[in-house]
Design an enzyme around this catalytic site. Structure first.
Site, short mmCIF file in Angstrom:
data_model
loop_
_atom_site.label_atom_id
_atom_site.label_comp_id
_atom_site.label_asym_id
_atom_site.label_seq_id
_atom_site.Cartn_x
_atom_site.Cartn_y
_atom_site.Cartn_z
N ASP A 170 42.23 -40.73 -0.48
CA ASP A 170 42.77 -42.08 -0.54
C ASP A 170 43.86 -42.22 -1.60
O ASP A 170 44.18 -43.33 -2.02
CB ASP A 170 41.66 -43.10 -0.80
CG ASP A 170 42.09 -44.52 -0.47
OD1 ASP A 170 43.04 -44.69 0.31
OD2 ASP A 170 41.49 -45.46 -1.02
N ASP A 208 42.42 -40.19 7.28
CA ASP A 208 43.60 -40.42 6.41
C ASP A 208 44.15 -39.16 5.76
O ASP A 208 45.15 -39.22 5.06
CB ASP A 208 43.29 -41.44 5.30
CG ASP A 208 43.06 -42.84 5.85
OD1 ASP A 208 43.38 -43.09 7.01
OD2 ASP A 208 42.55 -43.69 5.10
N ASP A 360 35.36 -54.31 4.08
CA ASP A 360 36.47 -53.57 3.48
C ASP A 360 36.64 -53.94 2.01
O ASP A 360 37.42 -53.31 1.30
CB ASP A 360 37.78 -53.90 4.21
CG ASP A 360 37.75 -53.47 5.66
OD1 ASP A 360 37.14 -52.43 5.96
OD2 ASP A 360 38.34 -54.18 6.50
#
Length: 379
Positions: A170, A208, A360
């Site tokens: 991330d 990701d 989230d």
């Protein structure tokens, strides 16, 4: 990661189960900025096929929360009062494995009188979802993976596993963490693969990790891609029945040709390491847009014609919000139910990689099951 379109927050418990009730191809605007997007997050994963099992290092999934931004908690509109006796949610018949330990199931069991319980139980808790492995725990990872895959094999169902421990995860955002270096990650993947067994399993490899790799230098990116290519080979060597999918981001992010060029470097075009790509993890883009995007990525990627795509449909029933909001945006709905039969060429599965109702970070703590949010998605 700034205004990303998806979020991965390392928290939660073992994975969840979900259900999708609506169709997602007809709905709202689907525009998100081409920024680095995050996917769903979970943390220390399931350890055993059931809470009472003693065959694995710990009897229950761990629930270590990560730091969370200030949560905005909405007050849900109660559903009609329950009139039936509480029942364990019945799993759907999709061929996918439904893990018995999850935050949503814990909530359903603990709140038989909540007016939202029927909706959440029937539309979310009884359906299969991915199991995430987000903590770098070399000593226990093999046993924890084996607990899930052996339970799936015993039921004749296909588990969906998400290894999520790549270094610099991330890019230092909400879900930062992962292995301390690529050497440690490679060793962790070896142990992850050792728990797969010989049955069919779907591996959603490092959300990701490709689409968000712009934060790395050219050399760091090349090293990461080499490690991802190795991971795919190791997994498929350990379990020839495993299907491995690589990170294609989503339709509102990079252009297909650009994403495909990175994917090729990461091993996604080789049958030795890959079965194709995944998209829309923790995001909201419509299935129709993701199908078109994934096919364009696959066309640019090349490789064997057997390569396909899997799409996260857990929250895309109304498409992505027009303002690009990614953090628990209002007005979203459940998407298509998880299934291995899509009826769409080159689209291998619709999956619930993100568990609907896990925040989230705006409706609740990142990764925590938030009943008001789950109810809004499901009703």
């Amino acid at each position: 990661m700034a205004a990303a379109a998806s979020v991965v927050v390392a928290v939660g418990t073992a994975t969840g189960l979900l259900t999708a009730l609506g169709d997602d191809d007809g709905g709202g605007a689907d525009r998100a900025g081409p920024q680095a997007s995050r996917s769903v997050r979970l943390d220390a994963l399931p350890v055993s096929p059931s809470p009472s099992s003693t065959s694995s290092p710990s009897a229950e999934p761990s629930r270590s929360a990560s730091p969370s931004p200030t949560a905005r908690r909405a007050t849900p509109t109660p559903a009609p009062k329950r009139t039936s006796a509480q029942q364990e949610p019945r799993p759907t018949t999709t061929g996918l494995y439904r893990h018995p330990d999850s935050q949503v199931l814990d909530w359903v069991r603990a709140h038989p009188g909540d007016p939202r319980q029927d909706v959440i139980a029937s539309r979310i808790a009884g359906h299969p979802a991915a199991v995430w492995f987000t903590d770098h725990t070399p000593a226990t990872i093999t046993a924890r993976v084996r607990a899930v895959t052996s339970a799936g094999a015993a039921q004749g169902r296909v588990p969906v596993l998400v290894p999520y421990a790549i270094p610099d995860r991330d890019c230092g955002g909400h879900s930062e963490g992962g292995a301390p270096g690529l050497g440690a990650y490679d060793a962790w993947i070896d142990r992850f693969a050792a728990g797969l067994g010989s049955g069919e399993v779907i591996v959603v490899l490092e959300p990701d990790s490709v689409a968000q790799s712009e934060c790395l230098s050219d050399g760091e990116r090349a090293d990461r891609f080499a490690s991802l290519a190795r991971a795919g080979r190791v997994i498929k060597d350990a379990d020839p029945a495993a299907r491995v999918y690589y990170d294609a981001g989503h339709s509102g992010w990079h252009a297909p040709a650009r994403q495909a060029a990175w994917l090729k470097q990461a091993g996604a075009a080789s049958a030795d390491s890959s079965d194709g790509v995944f998209s829309n993890v923790s995001n909201f883009h419509t299935t129709a847009d993701e199908v078109a995007y994934d096919r364009a990525v696959l066309d640019s990627l090349g490789g064997p014609p057997s390569l396909g795509a899997v799409i996260d449909t857990s929250r895309n029933g109304n498409g992505a919000p027009s303002d690009g909001q990614w953090c628990d945006p209002a007005g979203r709905k459940l998407g298509r139910a998880p299934t291995l039969t899509t009826g769409m060429g080159r689209i291998d599965a619709y999956l619930w990689v993100k568990l609907p109702g896990e925040s989230d970070g705006c409706r609740g703590e990142p990764g925590a099951f938030t009943p008001s949010y789950a109810y809004d998605l499901a009703r």
